[in-house]
Scaffold this motif. Structure first.
Motif, PDB file in Angstrom:
ATOM      1  N   SER A 140       0.863  -1.184   0.000  1.00  0.00           N
ATOM      2  CA  SER A 140       0.000   0.000   0.000  1.00  0.00           C
ATOM      3  C   SER A 140       0.895   1.227   0.000  1.00  0.00           C
ATOM      4  O   SER A 140       1.870   1.292   0.750  1.00  0.00           O
ATOM      5  N   GLY A 143       2.102   3.594   3.079  1.00  0.00           N
ATOM      6  CA  GLY A 143       1.616   2.699   4.113  1.00  0.00           C
ATOM      7  C   GLY A 143       2.423   1.427   4.186  1.00  0.00           C
ATOM      8  O   GLY A 143       3.383   1.248   3.438  1.00  0.00           O
ATOM      9  N   GLU A 226     -10.076  -2.046  11.178  1.00  0.00           N
ATOM     10  CA  GLU A 226      -9.523  -0.765  11.591  1.00  0.00           C
ATOM     11  C   GLU A 226      -8.059  -0.622  11.170  1.00  0.00           C
ATOM     12  O   GLU A 226      -7.600   0.486  10.885  1.00  0.00           O
ATOM     13  N   GLU A 227      -7.340  -1.745  11.109  1.00  0.00           N
ATOM     14  CA  GLU A 227      -5.944  -1.697  10.652  1.00  0.00           C
ATOM     15  C   GLU A 227      -5.844  -1.486   9.145  1.00  0.00           C
ATOM     16  O   GLU A 227      -4.961  -0.768   8.666  1.00  0.00           O
ATOM     17  N   LYS A 229      -8.297  -0.299   6.988  1.00  0.00           N
ATOM     18  CA  LYS A 229      -9.098   0.779   6.407  1.00  0.00           C
ATOM     19  C   LYS A 229      -8.283   1.983   5.950  1.00  0.00           C
ATOM     20  O   LYS A 229      -8.499   2.500   4.840  1.00  0.00           O
ATOM     21  N   PRO A 230      -7.323   2.471   6.735  1.00  0.00           N
ATOM     22  CA  PRO A 230      -6.586   3.676   6.290  1.00  0.00           C
ATOM     23  C   PRO A 230      -5.813   3.464   4.992  1.00  0.00           C
ATOM     24  O   PRO A 230      -5.542   4.441   4.276  1.00  0.00           O
ATOM     25  N   PHE A 231      -5.455   2.231   4.691  1.00  0.00           N
ATOM     26  CA  PHE A 231      -4.630   1.951   3.515  1.00  0.00           C
ATOM     27  C   PHE A 231      -5.458   1.401   2.360  1.00  0.00           C
ATOM     28  O   PHE A 231      -5.064   1.527   1.202  1.00  0.00           O
ATOM     29  N   GLY A 233      -8.860   2.165   1.945  1.00  0.00           N
ATOM     30  CA  GLY A 233      -9.732   3.244   1.505  1.00  0.00           C
ATOM     31  C   GLY A 233     -11.105   2.739   1.099  1.00  0.00           C
ATOM     32  O   GLY A 233     -11.521   1.636   1.448  1.00  0.00           O
TER      33      GLY A 233
END
Length: 250
Positions: A140, A143, A226-227, A229-231, A233
């Motif tokens: 990612s 990330g 939650e781990e 999701k930020p990467f 999207g």
């Protein structure tokens, strides 16, 4: 040995989110000169393989330990479903031109299954056994390596909840006997383009995840979401499933 049924309790989720297999895999098997009259797909689950074989064979018999799975299985005129153990079936001797088992051999009494294969196969029939290893997500940017997050989840978060048979998948069936002539191995890749939620629902079909939920009354996939999701999207992402295949002739 008591047969294991790890999938009846979430057959609907399994039907929606378990993968099917690339056409290249079937092309490879059929290129071995298989007579296309009769096939047996053992441990068919929701009929992912049986549905594909029905496009090539006059008749496909598909069996599974789980009646619940078969109720939700794909329906085609050529497919005949029934509940049966892998190691002891109702089929007559010398019935099948092709026998397949996908992502299930590690649950069997393998020696007894192979004995049954020899009984129900026609002389010269082909047996094909395959499975797929841990899903690959790739990097990612920016990330971390998403595969490292997945490997931690696989080994550490739900690792203690896998049945011992999972090691056979990790070893690509290398330690399971395959006493058939003209044995060959081949590798393929199944590709899916999924949203994060689709991917997480696939993970919820894992037997280790189901066992974790049963023992802890919480869903470990929520924390993984939650781990990731930020990467990941909101867009879809291509995920890869490395497939290992072994084929032989009876």
């Amino acid at each position: 040995m008591q047969p294991l049924d790890r999938f009846s309790g979430h057959a609907d989720l399994y039907a929606q989110h378990r993968i099917d297999y690339p056409s290249e895999l079937y092309d490879f098997i059929l290129s071995l000169g298989v007579n296309r009259q009769t096939a047996w797909d053992c441990a068919t689950g929701n009929g992912q393989v049986a549905g594909a074989l029905a496009e090539f064979f006059d008749r496909v018999d598909a069996t599974d330990l789980s009646e619940t799975q078969l109720i939700l299985a794909v329906k085609k005129p050529a497919i005949h479903y029934q509940v049966s153990l892998a190691e002891r079936t109702p089929f007559a001797d010398n019935t099948f031109d092709l026998i397949t088992v996908a992502q299930a051999l590690h649950w069997f009494d393998v020696n007894a299954f192979h004995q049954e294969v020899r009984r129900v196969a026609k002389p010269g029939a082909v047996i094909a056994e395959w499975g797929y290893s841990l899903v690959q997500l790739g990097p990612s940017k920016p990330g971390p390596e998403l595969d490292s997050i997945m490997l931690d989840f696989y080994r550490n978060r739900v690792g203690p909840y896998w049945d011992p048979q999972r090691t056979y998948i990790d070893n690509a069936y290398a330690t399971i006997p395959f006493p058939f002539a003209d044995a060959q191995r081949a590798s393929f890749t199944a590709r899916r383009t999924w949203s994060l939620e689709q991917f997480l629902n696939y993970l919820r079909t894992w037997s280790a995840v189901r066992q974790y939920i049963h023992e802890n009354e919480e869903d470990p996939v929520i924390g993984l979401r939650e781990e990731l999701k930020p990467f990941w999207g909101d867009s879809e992402r291509e995920v890869h499933f490395p497939i290992f295949l072994r084929v032989g002739r009876i």
